[in-house]
Design an enzyme around this catalytic site. Structure first.
Site, PDB file in Angstrom:
ATOM      1  N   ASP A  22      -8.007  -0.777  13.483  1.00 42.27           N
ATOM      2  CA  ASP A  22      -8.504   0.417  14.166  1.00 42.27           C
ATOM      3  C   ASP A  22      -9.787   0.911  13.496  1.00 42.27           C
ATOM      4  O   ASP A  22     -10.889   0.553  13.897  1.00 42.27           O
ATOM      5  CB  ASP A  22      -7.421   1.486  14.180  1.00 42.27           C
TER       6      ASP A  22
ATOM      7  N   LYS B  88       0.831  -1.202   0.000  1.00 40.02           N
ATOM      8  CA  LYS B  88       0.000   0.000   0.000  1.00 40.02           C
ATOM      9  C   LYS B  88       0.867   1.254   0.000  1.00 40.02           C
ATOM     10  O   LYS B  88       1.958   1.269   0.585  1.00 40.02           O
ATOM     11  CB  LYS B  88      -0.937   0.008   1.212  1.00 40.02           C
TER      12      LYS B  88
END
Length: 339
Positions: free
Chosen positions: A234, A204
């Site tokens: 998260d 990424k």
């Protein structure tokens, strides 16, 4: 000073459900009831934390169970104050059992004039009188070196391997373990080795913090049942985007195994609407009602592993033995078949 006859467990308010489950498992192992130490952890009107221990702990081997999850500052202060209360009550040893170690993502200076908060927290815990740390899946293994006291870092991957063997019977040869970034390759490789599956990586690139600009899959995931492995979820943005990328590259299904389900803000909604068929997390963090009610989130227990680790520390025997399948499998007997 009296010789401790049994380990003593005390819990803060962060995850009392896990603390009670650990006490139950230890009771089964010891053949006698081990209750949590009677105490109150409360707040004054101005939110100051107050701790009072109602039992004699002089000379006792104390284990304080307290993940430093959201609200991280409150739960960390509870842990520090409980430890101080126990030290001033002449406990012989204090071990902090921190299933989820908050502030671990701040383990180095990424820019000028930024803190290394994980080191600061390590110093605070030591100064509070804690003599040993028991935790699980630290975000960065080098955090163990921030402490001048022993740190036992357990791993969720052996438990995940047991769960995968049970949940994916008949399709094990089609599994592909995926790391959601290059930094998590070692963690993903460890699980892939345990279940004898190939490994792929999602690379990424971020334009700015919290936003992923591009994802590239390294490896052929065509018609594979992909299992994304990571330590923390998260807000779930990166995880859901990785699942979409894998499906676009021809994956048959995408599942995720995450050690710590932080699941802040829109995370549960994102997971509910995601292409992922399931997200498996541990109970290192107390799940809220939204997490418990989400149909594609499943929680695996860590109490059997933590209970055995506490007993091993108390007995002075090996904790690293819990990393092995042959040792861990009997502890989870009845929860998973050994397929």
């Amino acid at each position: 000073m009296p010789i401790p006859q049994e380990p003593k467990i005390i819990s803060g308010n962060s995850n009392p459900t896990l603390a009670k489950a650990i006490a139950r498992r230890m009771s089964m192992h010891r053949g006698r009831t081990l209750n949590l130490v009677d105490a109150r952890v409360e707040r004054f009107a101005d939110a100051e934390i107050f701790v009072e221990v109602f039992e004699n702990v002089r000379g006792e081997d104390m284990f304080v169970i307290q993940p430093t999850s959201n609200p991280a500052n409150d739960n960390l202060m509870e842990l520090l104050i409980m430890s101080d209360a126990l030290r001033r009550s002449s406990a012989s040893r204090i071990t902090a059992v921190i299933p989820y170690f908050g502030y671990a993502r701040q383990d180095r200076r990424t820019k000028a004039r930024t803190p290394i908060t994980a080191k600061l927290v390590a110093n605070m815990l030591t100064e509070a009188g804690i003599e040993r740390i028991l935790t699980m899946d630290l975000h960065a293994a080098q955090i163990q070196g921030f402490f001048d006291i022993p740190v036992d870092n357990l791993y969720a991957s052996p438990v995940f391997a047991l769960d995968i063997r049970d949940a994916f019977k008949g399709q094990r040869e089609n599994l592909m373990v995926v790391s959601p970034d290059v930094g998590g390759v070692a963690r993903a490789r460890e699980l892939a080795k345990r279940i004898n599956a190939p490994l792929s990586i999602v690379d990424k690139r971020r334009e700015k913090a919290g936003e992923v600009a591009e994802m590239i899959v390294i490896g052929d995931v065509t018609d594979k049942t992909c299992i994304i492995v990571d330590d923390i979820c998260d807000t779930a943005g990166t995880l859901c985007k990785a699942a979409e990328t894998l499906m676009e590259q021809g994956a048959a299904e995408v599942h995720a195994y995450i050690s710590h389900g932080v699941l802040s803000g829109p995370a549960v909604e994102r997971i509910s609407n995601s292409v992922m068929k399931s997200l498996v997390i541990t109970d290192s963090i107390e799940p809220n009602e939204a997490v418990r009610n989400c149909e594609n989130i499943r929680i695996v227990p860590t109490a059997p592993m933590f209970a055995q680790a506490i007993l091993n520390i108390w007995n002075g025997t090996s904790v690293s033995s819990l990393f092995e399948h042959d040792t861990l499998s009997p502890i989870y007997e009845g929860l998973y078949s050994d397929g």
